[in-house]
Write a protein that holds these residues in place. Structure first.
Motif, short mmCIF file in Angstrom:
data_model
loop_
_atom_site.label_atom_id
_atom_site.label_comp_id
_atom_site.label_asym_id
_atom_site.label_seq_id
_atom_site.Cartn_x
_atom_site.Cartn_y
_atom_site.Cartn_z
N VAL A 371 -7.71 0.43 -6.86
CA VAL A 371 -6.71 0.77 -7.88
C VAL A 371 -5.40 0.05 -7.58
O VAL A 371 -4.99 -0.08 -6.42
CB VAL A 371 -6.47 2.29 -7.93
CG1 VAL A 371 -5.30 2.65 -8.83
CG2 VAL A 371 -7.73 3.01 -8.40
N ALA A 372 -4.75 -0.42 -8.64
CA ALA A 372 -3.41 -0.99 -8.55
C ALA A 372 -2.46 -0.14 -9.38
O ALA A 372 -2.83 0.38 -10.44
CB ALA A 372 -3.39 -2.43 -9.04
N LEU A 373 -1.22 0.02 -8.90
CA LEU A 373 -0.17 0.75 -9.60
C LEU A 373 1.14 -0.01 -9.47
O LEU A 373 1.32 -0.77 -8.50
CB LEU A 373 0.01 2.16 -9.01
CG LEU A 373 -1.15 3.13 -9.08
CD1 LEU A 373 -0.82 4.38 -8.27
CD2 LEU A 373 -1.49 3.51 -10.52
N ILE A 374 2.05 0.20 -10.41
CA ILE A 374 3.38 -0.37 -10.24
C ILE A 374 4.12 0.45 -9.19
O ILE A 374 3.80 1.63 -8.95
CB ILE A 374 4.16 -0.42 -11.57
CG1 ILE A 374 4.44 0.99 -12.10
CG2 ILE A 374 3.41 -1.25 -12.60
CD1 ILE A 374 5.37 1.01 -13.28
N ILE A 378 4.46 4.85 -6.91
CA ILE A 378 3.99 4.98 -5.53
C ILE A 378 4.97 5.80 -4.71
O ILE A 378 6.18 5.53 -4.71
CB ILE A 378 3.76 3.59 -4.92
CG1 ILE A 378 2.58 2.92 -5.65
CG2 ILE A 378 3.49 3.67 -3.43
CD1 ILE A 378 2.33 1.50 -5.27
N SER A 379 4.44 6.78 -4.03
CA SER A 379 5.24 7.66 -3.17
C SER A 379 4.70 7.61 -1.76
O SER A 379 3.77 6.86 -1.45
CB SER A 379 5.19 9.09 -3.71
OG SER A 379 3.87 9.61 -3.62
N ALA A 380 5.24 8.45 -0.91
CA ALA A 380 4.80 8.50 0.48
C ALA A 380 3.37 9.01 0.61
O ALA A 380 2.70 8.76 1.63
CB ALA A 380 5.75 9.38 1.29
N ASP A 385 -4.66 2.34 0.42
CA ASP A 385 -5.54 1.29 -0.10
C ASP A 385 -5.25 0.95 -1.56
O ASP A 385 -5.93 0.13 -2.16
CB ASP A 385 -7.00 1.67 0.09
CG ASP A 385 -7.36 2.99 -0.60
OD1 ASP A 385 -6.45 3.67 -1.11
OD2 ASP A 385 -8.55 3.35 -0.61
N VAL A 386 -4.25 1.61 -2.16
CA VAL A 386 -3.80 1.24 -3.51
C VAL A 386 -2.97 -0.03 -3.42
O VAL A 386 -2.16 -0.19 -2.51
CB VAL A 386 -2.97 2.39 -4.13
CG1 VAL A 386 -2.28 1.92 -5.41
CG2 VAL A 386 -3.87 3.58 -4.42
N ALA A 397 9.35 0.65 0.32
CA ALA A 397 9.32 1.05 1.73
C ALA A 397 7.94 1.06 2.35
O ALA A 397 7.83 1.13 3.59
CB ALA A 397 9.95 2.44 1.87
N ARG A 398 6.88 1.01 1.55
CA ARG A 398 5.53 1.15 2.10
C ARG A 398 5.04 -0.18 2.68
O ARG A 398 4.54 -1.05 1.96
CB ARG A 398 4.59 1.64 1.01
CG ARG A 398 4.83 3.06 0.55
CD ARG A 398 4.43 4.07 1.61
NE ARG A 398 3.02 3.99 1.96
CZ ARG A 398 2.04 4.66 1.35
NH1 ARG A 398 2.36 5.50 0.36
NH2 ARG A 398 0.79 4.53 1.72
#
Length: 619
Positions: A371-374, A378-380, A385-386, A397-398
């Motif tokens: 899966v891809a997300l903008i 995305i959070s902590a 694996d996204v 920050a990730r």
């Protein structure tokens, strides 16, 4: 060398210095020789470094874009192609390679004919390109190698690659070097491979449907730039545009792509080394599902856009995702689920909106897809694996996630938007960026430019039809399908050659001036135009040179967008003449009715005549 004699007395100093003068002089001469030799050694080392690094500098790029990692071409008088020039392969080949060799041979020989090069056969000509593969595997994925090597031996150019996709990249390089029907190298050696495995363009067909020919043109242009991923965004504000046999009301009443058409597009792209990644936008911007039975929204009004998290809605959306990501449709391992506008809206809290996305991510991963997300979504707690699509690496920050550097969505832009490039005045070199240095703290897997069609949108969400919440988009007049011929020119012209600099940097960034980048991109744009890819250029709008770089230079390339041509004026509308149409329609109906009556009368007379003959015989 400088010697300092430090003596307590003048006489002592003179006696010592005089007695050792010959020795010091000899030492001076020896040290001078050593210094000279050291300088020569340093110079030699510098020359070696230049030779080693020269293959990745702007001055030794072999006239190819993107610039190869290593390319050594010893200049000579142009060596023309042999009259029997051909591209051929050894024992290891597959249908994809055969098709690619045919395609590139046609382009190379057409370019030769166009340049009026004399095709002759002698010892100085180039007889052909010999292609060899390590593997005939045609699998195209995130680990696919695009590496290749080229050597010129006698009259034959040897091209070696791990697989067919590396061979296609090599053939693209050679087609550029041979585009004038000759090779200006007495010796040639190329070793090439991309920096990033994900070199992408996001093409939005949700807001405005794009005919398949347009999408294929875009893929052709991407192949010439060695880009290898098309993010096909088919679900957003405007509509969901891929059919589903299970949920047929999703695409009811809108222009959409059948699953068979999508499958054919995926195969068309694969044969050119391009993956097609399905991209949707959840949970917000999902108004394409407004007419789908049992799908509910947080807004519960005419501005429906954000999916609610009730069981019926989630079940239908999961079913739709499962249908369109089936291996027989979009077979890619990656699915982009969007993730924009993750905020409370209408009757839904932030937690409920987040629950929709989390549910869809978990479901998609359970179907053996990544899966891809903008980055906004995305959070902590987002699984590492996204794949994160990040427009501002300084705020992300990730560091444990794979990152694709992407461009921001700019609502009033009708041209391609480039990663890490703002809204400043455009130049052909704008997108040429050292991405590694801009995101050195992240695990960058690739780069993705974007082309949104929201300025063509004619739905309520885009403000183009009542009730209007915003002014109509600048290109709303091109929304009707009647304007498809305009779209075919305008969309690709707004993408190429603007995206070329970004593509070059994603393949292999080397230090170049803006002038050098512009010259290289301009040269490639001419090649694209020869391959029937509409390209924004410096031509005049009065003839067909508008989309090729063949004009007098009076046209500003920065003015060429999907809404206006390269001179800054709007593309001409295709307008239906209603009175003429009405007359033609009425005349056609009247003519058809007359023919029907005539046929009926003729048949009646024939039957009557036949009956009379029968009666005469009986008498």
């Amino acid at each position: 060398m400088v010697l300092i004699c430090s003596c307590r007395s003048r006489s002592f100093a003179l006696s010592i210095c005089n007695s050792r003068s010959k020795t010091f002089a000899s030492l001076d001469r020896a040290m001078a020789r050593l210094t000279q030799q050291a300088s020569l050694v340093s110079l030699a080392l510098m020359i070696i470094c230049i030779l080693v690094q020269g293959s990745v500098t702007a001055d030794d790029n072999c006239g190819v874009w993107p610039v190869p990692r290593q390319c050594k071409c010893t200049a000579s008088n142009p060596r023309k192609l042999d009259a029997e020039f051909s591209i051929f392969s050894g024992d290891k080949q597959n249908p994809t390679l055969v098709a690619a060799m045919s395609r590139y041979q046609s382009w190379i020989t057409q370019a030769q004919t166009a340049s009026d090069a004399q095709m002759v056969s002698d010892t100085s000509t180039i007889s052909g390109i010999a292609v060899s593969l390590d593997s005939v595997d045609e699998t195209l994925g995130n680990t696919t190698s695009f590496n290749y090597k080229v050597e010129l031996s006698g009259n034959t150019i040897s091209l070696a690659a791990n697989n067919v996709y590396g061979a296609i990249a090599g053939l693209e390089t050679l087609s550029q070097m041979l585009q004038d029907g000759s090779l200006s190298c007495s010796s040639l050696s190329i070793t090439d491979s991309p920096t990033y495995g994900y070199r992408a363009l996001m093409l939005d067909v949700a807001n405005r449907y794009l005919p398949m020919r347009v999408v294929q043109n875009v893929i052709d242009g991407m192949t010439s730039l060695k880009m290898n991923v098309l993010n096909f965004r088919f679900s957003g504000y405007g509509a969901a545009r891929v059919d589903s046999d299970t949920y047929q009301d999703v695409t009811a009443g809108v222009s959409a792509y059948s699953t068979g058409a999508v499958s054919q597009l995926v195969e068309y792209a694969r044969q050119r080394g391009v993956r097609v990644v399905p991209q949707m936008d959840f949970p917000a911007r999902a108004s394409g599902f407004t007419n789908t039975t049992n799908v509910t929204f947080c807004e519960n009004n005419a501005q429906n856009a954000t999916l609610s998290d009730d069981d019926n809605t989630l079940s239908i959306i999961k079913g739709y995702i499962s249908n369109v990501t089936d291996p027989s449709v979009f077979g890619d391992y990656l699915v982009h689920l969007g993730g924009s506008n993750m905020s409370a809206v209408g009757k839904c809290s932030v937690k409920q909106v987040q629950n929709v996305l989390d549910t869809l991510v978990t479901f998609t991963k359970g179907n053996n897809r990544s899966v891809a997300l903008i980055s906004d979504a995305i959070s902590a707690t987002t699984p590492k694996d996204v794949v994160a699509f990040v427009s501002d690496p300084s705020t992300f920050a990730r560091q444990d996630m794979a990152v694709v550097l992407s461009s921001s969505r700019i609502s009033d832009r009708s041209d391609v938007t480039l990663p890490l490039v703002g809204t400043e005045t455009f130049s052909l070199a704008s997108g040429y960026i050292d991405f590694a240095s801009k995101a050195s703290n992240l695990s960058v897997a690739g780069v993705c430019a974007s082309f949104f069609t929201q300025l063509y949108c004619n739905t309520t969400m885009c403000g183009a039809v009542p009730p209007k919440s915003t002014p109509a988009p600048a290109g709303a007049q091109y929304a009707p399908r009647l304007q498809d011929p305009v779209i075919e020119l305008a969309v690709t012209s707004a993408i190429f050659p603007r995206i070329s600099a970004t593509a070059g940097a994603a393949w292999n960034y080397v230090s170049m001036t803006d002038a050098q980048v512009t010259a290289a991109v301009t040269s490639l744009a001419k090649l694209l135009a020869q391959r029937d890819v509409p390209t924004c250029g410096n031509g005049t709008s009065s003839d067909e040179s508008l989309h090729g770089l063949t004009g007098d230079g009076s046209c500003d390339v920065s003015a060429c967008t999907a809404v206006s041509n390269c001179e800054g004026s709007a593309y001409p509308l295709y307008v239906m003449n209603v009175p003429t149409f009405q007359f033609g329609f009425s005349f056609g109906v009247a003519l058809a009715a007359t023919l029907i009556v005539c046929v009926g009368v003729a048949e009646f007379m024939h039957i009557r005549q036949t009956n009379r003959k029968g009666f005469t015989t009986l008498e």
